[in-house]
Design a protein around this motif. Structure first.
Motif, mmCIF file in Angstrom:
data_model
loop_
_atom_site.group_PDB
_atom_site.id
_atom_site.type_symbol
_atom_site.label_atom_id
_atom_site.label_comp_id
_atom_site.label_asym_id
_atom_site.label_seq_id
_atom_site.Cartn_x
_atom_site.Cartn_y
_atom_site.Cartn_z
ATOM 1 N N LEU A 70 0.822 -1.208 0.000
ATOM 2 C CA LEU A 70 0.000 0.000 0.000
ATOM 3 C C LEU A 70 0.857 1.260 0.000
ATOM 4 O O LEU A 70 0.503 2.261 -0.624
ATOM 5 C CB LEU A 70 -0.963 -0.032 1.190
ATOM 6 N N GLN A 71 1.999 1.210 0.680
ATOM 7 C CA GLN A 71 2.917 2.357 0.636
ATOM 8 C C GLN A 71 3.417 2.576 -0.790
ATOM 9 O O GLN A 71 3.480 3.709 -1.267
ATOM 10 C CB GLN A 71 4.095 2.142 1.584
ATOM 11 N N GLN A 72 3.740 1.476 -1.468
ATOM 12 C CA GLN A 72 4.196 1.598 -2.854
ATOM 13 C C GLN A 72 3.103 2.174 -3.743
ATOM 14 O O GLN A 72 3.376 2.857 -4.724
ATOM 15 C CB GLN A 72 4.660 0.236 -3.391
ATOM 16 N N GLU A 73 1.851 1.900 -3.379
ATOM 17 C CA GLU A 73 0.716 2.436 -4.142
ATOM 18 C C GLU A 73 0.454 3.897 -3.800
ATOM 19 O O GLU A 73 -0.439 4.515 -4.363
ATOM 20 C CB GLU A 73 -0.545 1.615 -3.864
ATOM 21 N N GLY A 74 1.164 4.436 -2.804
ATOM 22 C CA GLY A 74 1.021 5.851 -2.497
ATOM 23 C C GLY A 74 0.148 6.170 -1.299
ATOM 24 O O GLY A 74 -0.125 7.340 -1.018
ATOM 25 N N PHE A 75 -0.308 5.147 -0.587
ATOM 26 C CA PHE A 75 -1.121 5.408 0.597
ATOM 27 C C PHE A 75 -0.225 5.757 1.783
ATOM 28 O O PHE A 75 0.903 5.277 1.883
ATOM 29 C CB PHE A 75 -1.968 4.179 0.953
ATOM 30 N N THR A 76 -0.742 6.604 2.661
ATOM 31 C CA THR A 76 0.000 6.938 3.874
ATOM 32 C C THR A 76 -0.409 5.975 4.982
ATOM 33 O O THR A 76 -1.573 5.940 5.382
ATOM 34 C CB THR A 76 -0.298 8.390 4.309
ATOM 35 N N VAL A 77 0.564 5.206 5.452
ATOM 36 C CA VAL A 77 0.304 4.274 6.547
ATOM 37 C C VAL A 77 0.664 4.982 7.848
ATOM 38 O O VAL A 77 1.768 5.507 7.990
ATOM 39 C CB VAL A 77 1.118 2.974 6.371
ATOM 40 N N LEU A 78 -0.270 5.044 8.778
ATOM 41 C CA LEU A 78 -0.057 5.793 10.017
ATOM 42 C C LEU A 78 0.955 5.111 10.933
ATOM 43 O O LEU A 78 1.726 5.771 11.605
ATOM 44 C CB LEU A 78 -1.384 5.995 10.759
ATOM 45 N N ASN A 79 0.926 3.789 10.985
ATOM 46 C CA ASN A 79 1.946 3.074 11.758
ATOM 47 C C ASN A 79 2.526 1.952 10.905
ATOM 48 O O ASN A 79 1.867 0.979 10.599
ATOM 49 C CB ASN A 79 1.370 2.524 13.072
ATOM 50 N N GLU A 80 3.790 2.156 10.515
ATOM 51 C CA GLU A 80 4.448 1.182 9.640
ATOM 52 C C GLU A 80 4.686 -0.132 10.349
ATOM 53 O O GLU A 80 4.756 -1.186 9.718
ATOM 54 C CB GLU A 80 5.797 1.720 9.169
ATOM 55 N N THR A 81 4.878 -0.042 11.661
ATOM 56 C CA THR A 81 5.030 -1.261 12.450
ATOM 57 C C THR A 81 3.660 -1.600 13.015
ATOM 58 O O THR A 81 3.093 -0.807 13.763
ATOM 59 C CB THR A 81 6.021 -1.036 13.604
ATOM 60 N N PRO A 82 3.121 -2.753 12.647
ATOM 61 C CA PRO A 82 1.793 -3.115 13.150
ATOM 62 C C PRO A 82 1.767 -3.139 14.668
ATOM 63 O O PRO A 82 2.762 -3.475 15.303
ATOM 64 C CB PRO A 82 1.575 -4.524 12.590
ATOM 65 N N LYS A 83 0.647 -2.740 15.261
ATOM 66 C CA LYS A 83 0.552 -2.766 16.717
ATOM 67 C C LYS A 83 -0.588 -3.670 17.150
ATOM 68 O O LYS A 83 -1.450 -4.023 16.356
ATOM 69 C CB LYS A 83 0.374 -1.343 17.263
ATOM 70 N N LYS A 84 -0.561 -4.001 18.423
ATOM 71 C CA LYS A 84 -1.568 -4.901 18.957
ATOM 72 C C LYS A 84 -2.870 -4.134 19.149
ATOM 73 O O LYS A 84 -2.921 -3.150 19.866
ATOM 74 C CB LYS A 84 -1.050 -5.455 20.294
ATOM 75 N N GLY A 85 -3.915 -4.586 18.463
ATOM 76 C CA GLY A 85 -5.225 -3.967 18.607
ATOM 77 C C GLY A 85 -6.147 -4.832 19.436
ATOM 78 O O GLY A 85 -5.701 -5.793 20.067
ATOM 79 N N ALA A 86 -7.425 -4.488 19.439
ATOM 80 C CA ALA A 86 -8.398 -5.278 20.181
ATOM 81 C C ALA A 86 -8.656 -6.596 19.454
ATOM 82 O O ALA A 86 -8.326 -6.747 18.275
ATOM 83 C CB ALA A 86 -9.698 -4.494 20.333
ATOM 84 N N ASP A 87 -9.246 -7.541 20.171
ATOM 85 C CA ASP A 87 -9.748 -8.781 19.567
ATOM 86 C C ASP A 87 -8.634 -9.632 18.950
ATOM 87 O O ASP A 87 -8.829 -10.236 17.889
ATOM 88 C CB ASP A 87 -10.817 -8.440 18.521
ATOM 89 N N ASN A 88 -7.473 -9.640 19.597
ATOM 90 C CA ASN A 88 -6.370 -10.496 19.165
ATOM 91 C C ASN A 88 -5.903 -10.232 17.730
ATOM 92 O O ASN A 88 -5.747 -11.151 16.926
ATOM 93 C CB ASN A 88 -6.785 -11.974 19.317
ATOM 94 N N LYS A 89 -5.686 -8.954 17.435
ATOM 95 C CA LYS A 89 -5.286 -8.599 16.075
ATOM 96 C C LYS A 89 -4.033 -7.719 16.080
ATOM 97 O O LYS A 89 -3.813 -6.943 17.006
ATOM 98 C CB LYS A 89 -6.396 -7.769 15.405
ATOM 99 N N LEU A 90 -3.250 -7.883 15.024
ATOM 100 C CA LEU A 90 -2.219 -6.900 14.713
ATOM 101 C C LEU A 90 -2.857 -5.917 13.756
ATOM 102 O O LEU A 90 -3.489 -6.320 12.776
ATOM 103 C CB LEU A 90 -1.035 -7.571 14.011
#
Ligand code: ZN
Length: 133
Positions: free
Chosen positions: A92-112
């Motif tokens: 997605l970065q290569q496609e030109g989208f801005t990723v807010l956190n390049e390093t995935p973080k731990k979210g709710a419901d057992n998700k990165l």
């Protein structure tokens, strides 16, 4: 990206909204989870194959508090399931989208999770989420 994993809705009062959405769906939330790092308390509902996440701010600096201040309650993000979040972020970065956190973080419901900035997605906050195995 695969299917829509869930839709996130920002609410002012989680307890009240849990009652409202329970009567909407005809069943209670199945989970409540606080993500301290994000300053949110969340609850999850299932409606058939679909999942709805309600989000309440736990402090005034929470992104949810700021969202509600600006826009009021309502749809906050759409989350898409991905198999490999790191390669999807790169793509997605290569496609030109801005990723807010390049390093995935731990979210709710057992998700990165990782988020795309709404300015690059027509005003829609997009969440990528990968199940933690
Ligand atoms: Zn979410």
């Amino acid at each position: 990206m695969e299917k829509i994993e869930h839709i996130g809705i920002a609410v002012k009062n989680l307890e009240e909204s849990n009652v409202l959405f329970a009567s909407l769906f005809g069943k209670k939330h199945y989970k409540i989870e606080e993500v301290a790092s994000e300053g949110v308390k969340t609850s999850f509902f299932k409606s058939g194959p679909n999942k709805i996440e309600l989000l309440e701010a736990t402090n005034p600096n929470s992104p949810i508090a700021k969202f509600i201040e600006k826009k009021g309650e309502g749809i906050h993000h759409i989350a898409f399931a991905v198999k490999d979040i790191n390669s999807e972020i790169k793509r997605l970065q290569q496609e030109g989208f801005t990723v807010l956190n390049e390093t995935p973080k731990k979210g709710a419901d057992n998700k990165l999770v990782a988020f795309l900035h709404p300015k690059t997605t027509n005003g829609v906050l997009i969440e990528l989420c990968q199940e933690i195995e």
